[in-house]
Design a protein around this motif. Sequence first.
Motif, PDB file in Angstrom:
ATOM      1  N   ALA A 135       0.945  -1.409  -0.103  1.00 57.95           N
ATOM      2  CA  ALA A 135      -0.263  -0.160  -0.064  1.00 57.95           C
ATOM      3  C   ALA A 135       0.522   1.380  -0.265  1.00 57.95           C
ATOM      4  O   ALA A 135       1.202   1.408   0.547  1.00 57.95           O
TER       5      ALA A 135
ATOM      6  N   PHE B 147       1.252   5.364   0.542  1.00 59.77           N
ATOM      7  CA  PHE B 147      -0.240   6.614   0.519  1.00 59.77           C
ATOM      8  C   PHE B 147       0.280   7.545   0.714  1.00 59.77           C
ATOM      9  O   PHE B 147       0.046   9.110   0.692  1.00 59.77           O
TER      10      PHE B 147
ATOM     11  N   PHE C 140      -2.040  -1.297  -4.306  1.00 57.03           N
ATOM     12  CA  PHE C 140      -3.141  -0.162  -3.595  1.00 57.03           C
ATOM     13  C   PHE C 140      -2.565   0.613  -2.890  1.00 57.03           C
ATOM     14  O   PHE C 140      -2.253   1.465  -2.754  1.00 57.03           O
TER      15      PHE C 140
ATOM     16  N   TYR D 184      -3.419   4.797  -2.188  1.00 53.80           N
ATOM     17  CA  TYR D 184      -4.391   5.196  -1.073  1.00 53.80           C
ATOM     18  C   TYR D 184      -3.844   7.757  -0.795  1.00 53.80           C
ATOM     19  O   TYR D 184      -2.858   7.059  -0.900  1.00 53.80           O
ATOM     20  N   GLN D 185      -5.219   7.118  -0.091  1.00 58.44           N
ATOM     21  CA  GLN D 185      -4.335   9.164   0.142  1.00 58.44           C
ATOM     22  C   GLN D 185      -3.676   9.329  -0.859  1.00 58.44           C
ATOM     23  O   GLN D 185      -4.411   9.175  -2.012  1.00 58.44           O
TER      24      GLN D 185
ATOM     25  N   VAL E 215      -1.926   7.882  -4.497  1.00 55.71           N
ATOM     26  CA  VAL E 215      -3.689   8.242  -5.884  1.00 55.71           C
ATOM     27  C   VAL E 215      -2.573   8.499  -7.125  1.00 55.71           C
ATOM     28  O   VAL E 215      -3.305   9.135  -7.942  1.00 55.71           O
TER      29      VAL E 215
ATOM     30  N   CYS F 198      -7.501   3.293  -5.130  1.00 53.38           N
ATOM     31  CA  CYS F 198      -8.435   4.107  -4.145  1.00 53.38           C
ATOM     32  C   CYS F 198      -9.812   5.355  -4.714  1.00 53.38           C
ATOM     33  O   CYS F 198      -9.427   5.924  -5.348  1.00 53.38           O
TER      34      CYS F 198
ATOM     35  N   ALA G 281     -10.561   8.105  -2.717  1.00 55.20           N
ATOM     36  CA  ALA G 281      -9.621   8.767  -2.636  1.00 55.20           C
ATOM     37  C   ALA G 281      -9.155   9.489  -3.614  1.00 55.20           C
ATOM     38  O   ALA G 281      -8.458  10.732  -4.142  1.00 55.20           O
TER      39      ALA G 281
ATOM     40  N   LEU H 278     -12.043   0.485  -0.542  1.00 51.29           N
ATOM     41  CA  LEU H 278     -11.348  -0.045   0.318  1.00 51.29           C
ATOM     42  C   LEU H 278     -11.162  -1.795   0.133  1.00 51.29           C
ATOM     43  O   LEU H 278      -9.998  -1.936   0.978  1.00 51.29           O
TER      44      LEU H 278
ATOM     45  N   LEU I 155      -8.130  -3.628  -0.910  1.00 51.67           N
ATOM     46  CA  LEU I 155      -6.744  -3.446  -0.265  1.00 51.67           C
ATOM     47  C   LEU I 155      -7.306  -4.653   1.044  1.00 51.67           C
ATOM     48  O   LEU I 155      -6.224  -5.443   1.938  1.00 51.67           O
TER      49      LEU I 155
END
Length: 130
Positions: free
Chosen positions: A6, A8, A37, A39-40, A43, A77, A80, A111, A114
Amino acid sequence: MKFAIAVFSPAHAPSSRRALRFAEAVLAGGHEIARLFFYQDGVHSASSNVIVPQDEQDIAGQWRTFVENNRLDAVVCIAAALRRGVLDEAEASRYQRPAVNLQQPWELSGLGQLHEAAQNADRLVCFGGD
């Protein structure tokens, strides 16, 4: 060993570069990546509109090449992404926005992807975030 990774932080952050190098090492070591993945602010690594100054590394471009060359499952995501203006063709049409900046190999999803990756992997490794 099977890893879920992941990310972020945005592509220009050191943690995104570390995540990419880790992912490369995972495959070089004969392991598997179940899913990437983003995220936040991660992306932004999937946006095709990221322009990098000439004196900096294009980590977003390197992510794209890495995902394409290794045929990896790379999920962005959706919540996001929408919040940050990262849109695929379907979402741009849905929200009547003129620009599309998320293209293959990236996929928008929730999500739950994830969570599923964490369940199917031996290890979930996260980079960046607050």
